[in-house]
Design a protein around this motif. Structure first.
Motif, mmCIF file in Angstrom:
data_model
loop_
_atom_site.group_PDB
_atom_site.id
_atom_site.type_symbol
_atom_site.label_atom_id
_atom_site.label_comp_id
_atom_site.label_asym_id
_atom_site.label_seq_id
_atom_site.Cartn_x
_atom_site.Cartn_y
_atom_site.Cartn_z
ATOM 1 N N MET A 1 0.916 -1.370 -0.120
ATOM 2 C CA MET A 1 0.032 -0.002 -0.043
ATOM 3 C C MET A 1 0.881 1.241 -0.181
ATOM 4 O O MET A 1 0.532 2.125 -0.714
ATOM 5 N N ASP A 2 2.050 1.225 0.759
ATOM 6 C CA ASP A 2 2.990 2.286 0.745
ATOM 7 C C ASP A 2 3.568 2.718 -0.773
ATOM 8 O O ASP A 2 3.455 4.055 -1.157
ATOM 9 N N ARG A 3 3.978 1.531 -1.424
ATOM 10 C CA ARG A 3 4.476 1.650 -2.676
ATOM 11 C C ARG A 3 3.349 2.455 -3.752
ATOM 12 O O ARG A 3 3.752 3.157 -4.528
ATOM 13 N N ILE A 4 2.149 1.391 -3.661
ATOM 14 C CA ILE A 4 1.063 2.210 -4.606
ATOM 15 C C ILE A 4 1.016 3.898 -4.144
ATOM 16 O O ILE A 4 0.666 4.323 -5.248
ATOM 17 N N SER A 5 0.883 4.028 -2.881
ATOM 18 C CA SER A 5 0.078 5.356 -2.790
ATOM 19 C C SER A 5 1.588 6.627 -2.218
ATOM 20 O O SER A 5 1.107 7.531 -2.191
#
Length: 454
Positions: free
Chosen positions: A64-68
């Motif tokens: 989720m961190d990489r996507i956002s």
């Protein structure tokens, strides 16, 4: 996620009776669907916490961190742009303080909203914009009662606090700026969700007009479970990182689903909430600043949720009794008598408004049942005749039939407000559902031919 579109704030679309006593809390506590909803949510939260405590939880958060990350690196700019755009939008709408149901006739209020938007451009002037937001809330408090304004207090104060913290040069202050927004949205959602338990009657007209909202569920099953969903997902925004981010994603889907059936009013009114929900979903911060030990423990889920329910329900029912007295009449009692605090009496523009017998002093003018029927027919006749004048016979048919069907719906709504015969009540509901479906089909026919905008 089933209760999607019902999260539109009913007060924006339907008149309500400000001083009506909420339904007794015992009614909710004896509702099996309320407890069913809570049980389902507890299972979801506990399962998510178990995943979060495992390696899979860390992996999920990392993904989720990489996507956002692109949004996270520009999150302040995103939030500031949306806040400014929101105030430009309500400036363009005009005649409101901060939300669609807080109306004002003061033209200068709109220009103040434009100044608030302009002040967000610079960090130096953001505190002035924050002061302007608080000032608008105080102005609304002058015209509306405090109990009603509590729906918007947390969110308004949170946005103002964010602007002050974002403009600050103190890192120990700035680090809390997104947390303030998160708490503001969470409190606003939990507080406003209680309407579905306290005043389920407010939602009945929407369910009748838009039966697709319930996804086939019975009305009295759907409304309390929708209330549980809204309250618990608001509570979820205050939980551990994975729970709050998944809650934010679910809420974003729900609020977006409400835009199509409810239109621009819903989009503008919910714009700030939706932007903050996006910010919560993109927030990489995994630190818990308050009560971290109980929030991380599994037992903290049921204990925290139970505590939140007790605190908010006590405050909601208790404050209403404090403001309006413990002996205030309920909606059903007011519908049978005077409704002097209704925001609208019946009209074709506000079909949910209660019918106020002539001389009872309803705001916006009193209408008898006969006058309400006559008014609905007069509006129908004028629009129908205008539509029938079209040179194309097919277009004339459709443009004439739309107000004809709408007139039947308006009459059916009056029957539901004023009537009592069960056969007629059932017929009125049938008319509303069928005629609205045909109206939608005729609007679609016009749009396909480029004769009507989307």
């Amino acid at each position: 996620m089933a209760p999607a579109s019902a999260f539109a704030h009913v007060k924006w679309f339907a008149p309500y009776i400000v001083n009506a006593a909420p339904s007794p809390i015992a009614r909710t506590l004896s509702d099996p669907f309320f407890w069913t909803g809570l049980a389902l949510v507890l299972v979801f939260f506990l399962a998510t916490r178990l995943v979060e405590r495992s390696a899979l939880g860390d992996t999920t958060l990392d993904v989720m961190d990489r996507i956002s990350e692109p949004l996270w690196l520009r999150l302040d700019g995103f939030v500031r742009i949306v806040i400014a755009a929101f105030f430009v939008a309500i400036f363009a709408v005009g005649g409101v303080y901060l939300t669609p149901d807080l109306k004002t006739s003061a033209e200068w209020v709109s220009w103040l909203q434009l100044l608030i938007a302009a002040g967000i451009v610079s960090r130096r002037t953001m505190p002035l914009s924050a002061a302007g937001i608080i000032f608008l809330w105080v102005l609304a408090l002058r015209d509306y009662q405090l109990f009603h304004l509590l729906d918007y207090l947390a969110l308004g104060v949170a946005v103002a606090a964010y602007l002050v913290l974002e403009a600050s040069n103190r890192p120990e202050w700035r680090k809390h700026r997104f947390e303030v927004l998160r708490w503001g949205v969470a409190i606003a959602l939990m507080w406003s969700s209680l309407e579905k338990f306290a005043y389920p009657e407010w939602f009945y007209p929407l369910v009748i007009e838009r039966p697709f909202l319930t996804f086939g569920m019975p009305r009295d099953m759907f409304i309390p479970m929708a209330g549980v969903a809204e309250f618990t997902m608001g509570f979820g925004l205050l939980a551990t990182p994975l729970v709050r981010r998944l809650s934010a994603i679910a809420l974003f889907v729900i609020f977006n689903a409400a835009v199509f059936p409810f239109g621009r009013i819903d989009l503008i009114g919910h714009a700030l909430i939706m932007a903050i929900i996006v910010a919560i979903a993109a927030d990489h911060n995994r630190e818990l600043h308050f009560w971290s030990w109980i929030r991380r423990a599994l037992v903290g889920v049921p204990v925290g949720l139970a505590s939140a329910l007790i605190i908010f329900a006590t405050a909601y029912w208790g404050l209403h009794a404090a403001f309006y007295g413990a002996n205030a009449q309920t909606m059903s009692e007011l519908n049978a008598g005077q409704m002097d605090m209704a925001t609208h009496s019946f009209s074709t523009e506000h079909p949910h408004g209660p019918l106020v017998p002539a001389g009872d002093g309803g705001q916006g003018g009193a209408l008898s049942v006969t006058e309400a029927y006559e008014q609905s027919m007069m509006g129908m006749h004028e629009e129908m005749m205008e539509g029938l004048r079209n040179d194309d016979p097919d277009v004339a048919f459709v443009r004439g039939m739309i107000p004809h069907h709408q007139g039947a719906i308006d009459m059916a709504r009056i029957q539901l407000e004023a009537g009592s015969d069960p056969v007629n009540m059932a017929l009125a509901r049938h008319i509303i559902a069928d005629q609205q479906q045909e109206i939608d089909a005729m609007h679609a026919w016009l749009r396909e031919r480029g004769l009507e905008d989307e």
